[in-house]
Design an enzyme around this catalytic site. Structure first.
Site, mmCIF file in Angstrom:
data_model
loop_
_atom_site.group_PDB
_atom_site.id
_atom_site.type_symbol
_atom_site.label_atom_id
_atom_site.label_comp_id
_atom_site.label_asym_id
_atom_site.label_seq_id
_atom_site.Cartn_x
_atom_site.Cartn_y
_atom_site.Cartn_z
ATOM 1 C CB ILE A 166 42.582 38.448 44.460
ATOM 2 C CG1 ILE A 166 42.566 38.695 45.974
ATOM 3 C CG2 ILE A 166 43.954 37.931 43.999
ATOM 4 C CD1 ILE A 166 42.734 37.426 46.804
ATOM 5 N NE ARG A 167 45.534 37.456 37.848
ATOM 6 C CZ ARG A 167 45.400 36.526 36.907
ATOM 7 N NH1 ARG A 167 45.157 36.855 35.668
ATOM 8 N NH2 ARG A 167 45.534 35.257 37.220
ATOM 9 C CD GLU B 42 37.340 33.034 49.394
ATOM 10 O OE1 GLU B 42 36.275 33.659 49.226
ATOM 11 O OE2 GLU B 42 38.222 32.947 48.522
ATOM 12 C CB CYS C 151 37.198 35.731 42.290
ATOM 13 S SG CYS C 151 38.399 36.815 41.501
ATOM 14 C CG HIS D 63 38.529 36.034 46.856
ATOM 15 N ND1 HIS D 63 38.634 34.706 46.487
ATOM 16 C CD2 HIS D 63 39.011 36.744 45.820
ATOM 17 C CE1 HIS D 63 39.174 34.624 45.282
ATOM 18 N NE2 HIS D 63 39.416 35.854 44.852
ATOM 19 N N GLY E 134 40.313 31.533 41.799
ATOM 20 C CA GLY E 134 41.476 30.839 41.236
ATOM 21 C C GLY E 134 41.754 31.416 39.869
ATOM 22 C CD GLU E 135 43.383 31.696 34.870
ATOM 23 O OE1 GLU E 135 43.108 32.731 34.262
ATOM 24 O OE2 GLU E 135 43.218 30.565 34.386
HETATM 25 N N1 GLN Z 1 41.533 36.718 37.085
HETATM 26 C C1 GLN Z 1 41.164 35.368 37.389
HETATM 27 C C2 GLN Z 1 40.456 34.717 36.210
HETATM 28 O O1 GLN Z 1 40.376 35.235 35.161
HETATM 29 C C3 GLN Z 1 40.289 35.290 38.635
HETATM 30 C C4 GLN Z 1 41.043 35.718 39.870
HETATM 31 C C5 GLN Z 1 40.492 35.162 41.154
HETATM 32 O O2 GLN Z 1 39.691 34.211 41.177
HETATM 33 N N2 GLN Z 1 40.934 35.705 42.274
HETATM 34 O O3 GLN Z 1 39.972 33.628 36.333
#
Ligand code: GLN
Length: 162
Positions: free
Chosen positions: A103-104, A143, A37, A141, A5-6
């Site tokens: 993903i990022r 999942e 992540c 990820h 997520g973030e």
């Molecule tokens: N770039 C996000 C962060 O800094 C993480 C991205 C992700 O969980 N797919 O939290």
């Protein structure tokens, strides 16, 4: 399970809902946890490129760099080789590469002596999967792919620690 997520959002919500300190204590006291992540970021003892004041639950003696592989448009999939995954998750031999979705994604910039390195991304040579005791973290990820070997590893860690 600490999902992707973030991580700045996970941090802010953890503070707002008063779970940051309790979760920090639990991960430090032996609760099994798997972070992917942003979840990996939350399990890091140290951050590179965190926002001002950003905090984590910690537990893994590592420095994780946020957004290390680039922006959202730089997200990618790659086969990586993972060490120490017992069983194939029905996907073939244990030697099979793991299809990893980034993903990022962050990477592990530095890991302490107590951290087992389970996998690296071949182009950068950066660490992307680690374990320290009952804590497991991946920059990608699992999942999102059918391979269940990382899930199985975490189940085994939970069984061994309960
Ligand atoms: N770039 C996000 C962060 O800094 C993480 C991205 C992700 O969980 N797919 O939290």
């Amino acid at each position: 399970m600490i999902p992707g997520g973030e991580s700045t959002t996970l941090w802010r919500l953890s503070v707002a809902f008063e779970v940051l300190e309790p979760l920090r204590k639990l991960t430090g006291d032996g609760l099994p946890a798997f972070g992917s992540c942003a979840g990996m970021i939350m399990l890091a003892d140290r951050l590179a490129d965190g926002v001002e004041g950003q905090q984590t639950y910690g537990g893994i003696d590592m420095t994780v760099r946020r957004n290390a592989f680039g922006r959202q448009v730089d997200s990618f999939e790659r086969d990586i080789t993972l060490a120490g995954l017992g069983g194939s998750g029905g996907q073939g031999d244990t030697e099979d590469p793991f299809r990893a979705v980034f993903i990022r994604a962050p990477w592990v910039e530095q890991a302490g002596a107590g951290v087992s390195i389970l996998g690296t991304e071949q182009d950068t040579g950066r660490i992307v999967a680690v374990r320290q005791g009952q804590l497991l973290a991946t920059a990608f990820h699992p999942e999102l792919t059918p391979d269940r070997r990382i899930h199985q590893l975490f189940v085994d860690i939970v069984k061994d620690n309960t």
